[in-house]
Design an enzyme around this catalytic site. Sequence first.
Site, PDB file in Angstrom:
ATOM      1  N   GLY A  69       0.814  -1.210   0.000  1.00 62.66           N
ATOM      2  CA  GLY A  69       0.000   0.000   0.000  1.00 62.66           C
ATOM      3  C   GLY A  69       0.849   1.261   0.000  1.00 62.66           C
ATOM      4  N   THR A  70       1.813   1.296   0.916  1.00 63.39           N
ATOM      5  CA  THR A  70       2.699   2.459   1.012  1.00 63.39           C
ATOM      6  C   THR A  70       4.094   2.195   0.449  1.00 63.39           C
ATOM      7  OG1 THR A  70       3.434   1.702   3.168  1.00 63.39           O
ATOM      8  CG2 THR A  70       1.577   3.263   3.130  1.00 63.39           C
ATOM      9  N   HIS A 137      31.311   5.778  -3.383  1.00 62.49           N
ATOM     10  CA  HIS A 137      30.025   5.072  -3.334  1.00 62.49           C
ATOM     11  C   HIS A 137      30.218   3.576  -3.067  1.00 62.49           C
ATOM     12  CE1 HIS A 137      27.954   8.656  -4.404  1.00 62.49           C
ATOM     13  NE2 HIS A 137      28.407   8.701  -5.642  1.00 62.49           N
TER      14      HIS A 137
END
Length: 145
Positions: A69-70, A137
Amino acid sequence: MTVMTIALASDHAGYQFKAELKAFLESRGYETLDLGTDGPESVDYPDFADAMARAIVGGAAQRGVLICGTGIGISIAANRHKGVRAALCTEPTSARLAREHNDANVLALGARVIGPEIAKDCLTAFLTTAFEGGERHSRRVGKLG
Ligand code: RB5
């Protein structure tokens, strides 16, 4: 050129979104691996995050898309697995930077938060951007374990 396999998994809140993104990926020539769920019956998002982790860590797919949903629960669950770097994104700039800086291998999306066009833009950015690499990175991603 080897075709990239993209695994997709969602809970009940994201299964329609998943179907739309799967069709989108296939129309662009990607192989897909659908890990469910396939209907509105209530399921538990960690189970689908676990299935995604198996697919990514085991090499069945090179990238993954997780939807709930989120996008929050399923990304939390996915990131508990070593070797999974899931990025919850709501716009394409984050999806691009998740690749460039974080070497994310799973894109997490919230079907109740963003619409399908933004999701497709996020997905395109995610799949067409390389990890920038470099000492800075790579060192940081290495510390993620
Ligand atoms: C399911 O109702 C919902 O809680 C789930 O899809 C997700 O949003 C959890 O983070």
